[in-house]
Design a protein around this motif. Structure first.
Motif, PDB file in Angstrom:
ATOM      1  N   LEU A   5       0.871  -1.201  -0.005  1.00  0.00           N
ATOM      2  CA  LEU A   5      -0.079   0.005   0.128  1.00  0.00           C
ATOM      3  C   LEU A   5       0.990   1.070  -0.016  1.00  0.00           C
ATOM      4  CD1 LEU A   5      -2.940   0.490   0.371  1.00  0.00           C
ATOM      5  CD2 LEU A   5      -3.006   0.969   2.675  1.00  0.00           C
ATOM      6  N   SER A   6       0.421   2.260  -0.779  1.00  0.00           N
ATOM      7  CA  SER A   6       1.338   3.708  -0.983  1.00  0.00           C
ATOM      8  C   SER A   6       1.211   4.186   0.378  1.00  0.00           C
ATOM      9  CB  SER A   6       0.809   4.227  -1.855  1.00  0.00           C
ATOM     10  OG  SER A   6      -0.137   4.968  -1.948  1.00  0.00           O
ATOM     11  N   PHE A   7       2.196   5.000   0.592  1.00  0.00           N
ATOM     12  CA  PHE A   7       2.017   5.926   1.842  1.00  0.00           C
ATOM     13  C   PHE A   7       1.045   6.997   1.789  1.00  0.00           C
ATOM     14  CE2 PHE A   7       3.701  10.230   3.545  1.00  0.00           C
ATOM     15  CZ  PHE A   7       3.817   9.719   4.828  1.00  0.00           C
ATOM     16  N   ILE A   8       0.692   7.452   0.697  1.00  0.00           N
ATOM     17  CA  ILE A   8      -0.400   8.396   0.496  1.00  0.00           C
ATOM     18  C   ILE A   8      -1.798   7.770   0.644  1.00  0.00           C
ATOM     19  CG2 ILE A   8      -1.755   9.878  -1.269  1.00  0.00           C
ATOM     20  CD1 ILE A   8       0.878  10.853  -0.308  1.00  0.00           C
ATOM     21  N   ASP A   9      -1.944   6.481   0.264  1.00  0.00           N
ATOM     22  CA  ASP A   9      -3.166   5.831   0.641  1.00  0.00           C
ATOM     23  C   ASP A   9      -3.203   5.304   1.943  1.00  0.00           C
ATOM     24  OD1 ASP A   9      -4.036   5.729  -2.129  1.00  0.00           O
ATOM     25  OD2 ASP A   9      -3.103   3.845  -2.789  1.00  0.00           O
ATOM     26  N   ALA A  10      -2.222   5.128   2.517  1.00  0.00           N
ATOM     27  CA  ALA A  10      -2.199   4.959   3.945  1.00  0.00           C
ATOM     28  C   ALA A  10      -2.737   6.034   4.855  1.00  0.00           C
ATOM     29  CB  ALA A  10      -0.989   4.085   4.383  1.00  0.00           C
ATOM     30  N   THR A  21      -8.180   4.429   1.602  1.00  0.00           N
ATOM     31  CA  THR A  21      -8.806   4.104   0.126  1.00  0.00           C
ATOM     32  C   THR A  21      -9.503   2.962   0.251  1.00  0.00           C
ATOM     33  OG1 THR A  21      -7.644   3.805  -2.036  1.00  0.00           O
ATOM     34  CG2 THR A  21      -6.624   2.742  -0.149  1.00  0.00           C
ATOM     35  N   VAL A  22      -9.821   2.630  -0.797  1.00  0.00           N
ATOM     36  CA  VAL A  22     -10.641   1.280  -1.141  1.00  0.00           C
ATOM     37  C   VAL A  22      -9.969   0.450  -2.053  1.00  0.00           C
ATOM     38  CG1 VAL A  22     -12.826   0.225  -1.619  1.00  0.00           C
ATOM     39  CG2 VAL A  22     -12.684   2.394  -0.551  1.00  0.00           C
ATOM     40  N   ILE A  23      -9.439  -0.746  -1.672  1.00  0.00           N
ATOM     41  CA  ILE A  23      -8.864  -1.491  -2.598  1.00  0.00           C
ATOM     42  C   ILE A  23      -9.585  -2.846  -2.627  1.00  0.00           C
ATOM     43  CG2 ILE A  23      -6.558  -0.643  -2.070  1.00  0.00           C
ATOM     44  CD1 ILE A  23      -6.076  -2.925  -0.138  1.00  0.00           C
ATOM     45  N   ASP A  24      -9.305  -3.703  -3.897  1.00  0.00           N
ATOM     46  CA  ASP A  24      -9.860  -5.014  -4.078  1.00  0.00           C
ATOM     47  C   ASP A  24      -8.698  -6.029  -3.789  1.00  0.00           C
ATOM     48  OD1 ASP A  24     -12.208  -4.097  -5.291  1.00  0.00           O
ATOM     49  OD2 ASP A  24     -11.411  -3.760  -7.233  1.00  0.00           O
ATOM     50  N   PRO A  74      -8.819   2.415   6.245  1.00  0.00           N
ATOM     51  CA  PRO A  74      -8.994   3.905   7.077  1.00  0.00           C
ATOM     52  C   PRO A  74      -7.751   4.789   6.571  1.00  0.00           C
ATOM     53  CG  PRO A  74      -8.607   1.779   8.608  1.00  0.00           C
ATOM     54  CD  PRO A  74      -8.542   1.162   7.087  1.00  0.00           C
ATOM     55  N   ALA A  75      -8.393   5.760   6.874  1.00  0.00           N
ATOM     56  CA  ALA A  75      -7.053   6.900   6.742  1.00  0.00           C
ATOM     57  C   ALA A  75      -6.205   6.837   8.159  1.00  0.00           C
ATOM     58  CB  ALA A  75      -7.729   8.424   6.908  1.00  0.00           C
ATOM     59  N   GLY A  76      -4.990   7.321   8.081  1.00  0.00           N
ATOM     60  CA  GLY A  76      -3.951   7.101   9.005  1.00  0.00           C
ATOM     61  C   GLY A  76      -3.589   5.673   9.658  1.00  0.00           C
ATOM     62  N   THR A  77      -3.688   4.654   8.317  1.00  0.00           N
ATOM     63  CA  THR A  77      -3.467   3.082   8.740  1.00  0.00           C
ATOM     64  C   THR A  77      -1.834   3.254   8.967  1.00  0.00           C
ATOM     65  OG1 THR A  77      -4.994   2.279   7.261  1.00  0.00           O
ATOM     66  CG2 THR A  77      -3.171   1.092   7.622  1.00  0.00           C
ATOM     67  N   GLN A  78      -1.483   2.380   9.748  1.00  0.00           N
ATOM     68  CA  GLN A  78       0.063   2.475  10.312  1.00  0.00           C
ATOM     69  C   GLN A  78       0.638   1.299   9.481  1.00  0.00           C
ATOM     70  OE1 GLN A  78       1.292   4.872  12.208  1.00  0.00           O
ATOM     71  NE2 GLN A  78      -0.558   5.745  11.562  1.00  0.00           N
ATOM     72  N   PRO A  79       2.178   1.263   9.481  1.00  0.00           N
ATOM     73  CA  PRO A  79       2.657   0.108   8.685  1.00  0.00           C
ATOM     74  C   PRO A  79       2.474  -1.158   9.579  1.00  0.00           C
ATOM     75  CG  PRO A  79       4.202   1.839   9.051  1.00  0.00           C
ATOM     76  CD  PRO A  79       2.869   2.344   9.859  1.00  0.00           C
ATOM     77  N   HIS A  95      -2.100  -8.283   5.797  1.00  0.00           N
ATOM     78  CA  HIS A  95      -0.857  -7.799   6.222  1.00  0.00           C
ATOM     79  C   HIS A  95      -0.548  -6.407   5.376  1.00  0.00           C
ATOM     80  CE1 HIS A  95      -0.185 -10.892   9.451  1.00  0.00           C
ATOM     81  NE2 HIS A  95      -0.911 -11.642   8.532  1.00  0.00           N
ATOM     82  N   LEU A  96      -0.797  -5.247   6.043  1.00  0.00           N
ATOM     83  CA  LEU A  96      -0.654  -4.141   5.052  1.00  0.00           C
ATOM     84  C   LEU A  96       1.022  -3.639   5.020  1.00  0.00           C
ATOM     85  CD1 LEU A  96      -3.574  -1.923   5.866  1.00  0.00           C
ATOM     86  CD2 LEU A  96      -3.316  -3.287   3.745  1.00  0.00           C
ATOM     87  N   ASP A  97       1.546  -3.786   3.749  1.00  0.00           N
ATOM     88  CA  ASP A  97       2.943  -3.294   3.636  1.00  0.00           C
ATOM     89  C   ASP A  97       3.042  -2.065   3.085  1.00  0.00           C
ATOM     90  OD1 ASP A  97       5.624  -3.409   3.426  1.00  0.00           O
ATOM     91  OD2 ASP A  97       5.735  -4.832   1.817  1.00  0.00           O
ATOM     92  N   ILE A  98       3.146  -1.134   4.127  1.00  0.00           N
ATOM     93  CA  ILE A  98       3.002   0.458   3.394  1.00  0.00           C
ATOM     94  C   ILE A  98       4.504   0.738   2.928  1.00  0.00           C
ATOM     95  CG2 ILE A  98       2.693   2.696   4.145  1.00  0.00           C
ATOM     96  CD1 ILE A  98       1.015   1.723   6.236  1.00  0.00           C
ATOM     97  N   LYS A  99       4.575   1.228   1.632  1.00  0.00           N
ATOM     98  CA  LYS A  99       5.649   1.570   0.981  1.00  0.00           C
ATOM     99  C   LYS A  99       6.098   3.017   0.857  1.00  0.00           C
ATOM    100  CE  LYS A  99       6.398  -2.812  -0.480  1.00  0.00           C
ATOM    101  NZ  LYS A  99       7.377  -3.450  -0.107  1.00  0.00           N
ATOM    102  N   THR A 100       7.145   3.267   1.434  1.00  0.00           N
ATOM    103  CA  THR A 100       7.622   4.597   1.298  1.00  0.00           C
ATOM    104  C   THR A 100       8.218   5.042  -0.069  1.00  0.00           C
ATOM    105  OG1 THR A 100       7.964   4.758   3.565  1.00  0.00           O
ATOM    106  CG2 THR A 100       9.068   6.475   2.292  1.00  0.00           C
ATOM    107  N   PRO A 101       8.087   5.967  -0.746  1.00  0.00           N
ATOM    108  CA  PRO A 101       8.501   6.435  -1.884  1.00  0.00           C
ATOM    109  C   PRO A 101      10.189   6.502  -1.946  1.00  0.00           C
ATOM    110  CG  PRO A 101       7.409   8.347  -1.332  1.00  0.00           C
ATOM    111  CD  PRO A 101       6.930   7.173  -0.252  1.00  0.00           C
ATOM    112  N   THR A 102      10.869   5.862  -2.612  1.00  0.00           N
ATOM    113  CA  THR A 102      12.279   6.086  -2.772  1.00  0.00           C
ATOM    114  C   THR A 102      12.818   7.000  -3.762  1.00  0.00           C
ATOM    115  OG1 THR A 102      12.586   4.259  -4.321  1.00  0.00           O
ATOM    116  CG2 THR A 102      12.593   3.662  -2.020  1.00  0.00           C
TER     117      THR A 102
END
Length: 379
Positions: free
Chosen positions: A284-289, A293-296, A309-314, A339-346
């Motif tokens: 999941l992108s940092f922005i979506d977390a 957002t809504v995902i399939d 939900p907004a403010g989802t943590q890693p 298990h949400l794997d929040i990605k920070t842009p590199t």
């Protein structure tokens, strides 16, 4: 019970003795004190004592009870609720995986009378085991598969007798149909009588005058078939499916044993199984977390729409109820854990970097997580 000797002392072993050491000690003492060999006074009582010690110490559960409670664990009406092994008794015919008759068969070179008396009786063949690997999804959803099986099938012409007709089967004249002959052997202990399979009929008790033309007198034919096996939905690795009559052939016209299919399951690229629950990692992108957002999300039954939900943590975990594996016994489904794997842009474009700089400038530095940590740490 107070006068009983310690079982370890009886067998002459330490309390840390392995099962192999227990078995070895038993074999030596059984040969020494068996009443058919040793006619000295007290030998039979010592033999029973050895039997009893082996029966307790070779059985893991009984040994644990004995180590904890001693002989009191096996007294009638013990405080633990009575003798948990009452009715088992002690028998000279077998203990665990030792048969006393096997000991003396190897010792004197003869066969067991008990076994020989059953030599001509029909007996079921041994069960066999085959391992089959199925895909992850086939194990969860179920599937019918074809399994190549080779086994001995009873001859359809002679029905397993091996004879051309019933009139071609005769009782063996040498052993009288018993399937064994008795021999005598002089030993240090006197004349010992033993039994061995009849050399004329091979232990079957019968001889065939004209063999069946279809099977050559074997009574069976070797066949190879693709057997349809139903893989039930929800089956787990290591569980077995029984195919009746597809094991080793029986003896003296007895039925075949059974074939057990043990299931091995291939790993899935994304799903992981834990009992009846499913786990999956979703990037999941940092922005979506941050904004929500809504995902399939994929499940083993198809995609499901999930609100993040907004403010989802890693490393946050979301739960999808009832989207796991249906229990084989009652059909109750497990759950799926996301298990949400929040990605920070590199790497950022120039415009993206400017936008992030603007957001940081608008935020109060005192409200940053690091500044909060420093204030708490300095207290």
């Amino acid at each position: 019970m107070a006068n009983k000797r310690d079982y370890y002392e009886i067998l002459g072993i330490n309390k840390s003795a392995s099962k192999d050491e227990i078995k070895s000690a038993y074999r030596k003492l059984a040969k020494k004190y068996h009443p058919d060999i040793n006619h000295e006074p007290g030998a039979e009582e010592k033999f029973k004592e050895v039997q009893e010690a082996y029966d307790i110490l070779y059985d893991d559960k009984k040994r644990q009870m004995y180590d904890q409670f001693g002989h009191a664990a096996f007294e009638q009406g013990a405080s633990s609720g009575g003798n948990p092994f009452q009715g088992g008794g002690f028998s000279s015919q077998g203990f665990g995986d030792i048969n006393i008759n096997d000991i003396f068969a190897s010792f004197f070179g003869g066969g067991s009378r008990q076994r020989s008396s059953r030599a001509t009786s029909p007996r079921k063949g041994d069960d066999t085991l085959m391992r089959v690997r199925v895909s992850f999804m086939d194990a969860i959803l179920g599937k019918k598969i074809k399994v190549p099986v080779t086994y001995d099938e009873q001859c359809s012409v002679c029905h397993g007798s091996g004879a051309r007709s019933a009139s071609d089967i005769h009782t063996c004249s040498q052993c009288g149909g018993r399937g064994y002959i008795r021999t005598q052997q002089r030993t240090l202990f006197g004349v010992m009588e033993s039994e061995a399979p009849c050399p004329s009929c091979g232990g079957k008790g019968k001889v065939i005058e004209h063999v069946c033309d279809a099977c050559g007198g074997n009574g069976y034919t070797r066949v190879k078939r693709d057997i349809e096996v139903n893989i039930p939905s929800g089956i787990n690795a290591g569980q077995q499916i029984r195919l009746q009559g597809k094991g080793d052939r029986g003896v003296n016209g007895g039925p075949n044993g059974d074939l057990y299919i043990e299931i091995a399951i291939a790993q899935h690229d994304f799903f992981r199984r834990d009992g009846n629950d499913i786990h999956i990692n979703i990037p999941l992108s940092f922005i979506d977390a941050t904004l929500g957002t809504v995902i399939d999300v994929p499940t083993v039954y198809g995609e499901v729409e999930v609100k993040v939900p907004a403010g989802t943590q890693p490393d946050q975990i979301l739960k999808l109820r009832g989207k796991g594996i249906k229990d084989m016994r009652n059909g109750t489904p497990g759950h799926e854990y996301i298990h949400l794997d929040i990605k920070t842009p590199t790497s950022l474009s120039r415009s993206e970097k400017a936008l992030y700089e603007q957001i940081r400038a608008q935020s109060k530095s005192s409200d940053s997580p690091f500044e909060k940590f420093k204030r708490i740490f300095r207290r």
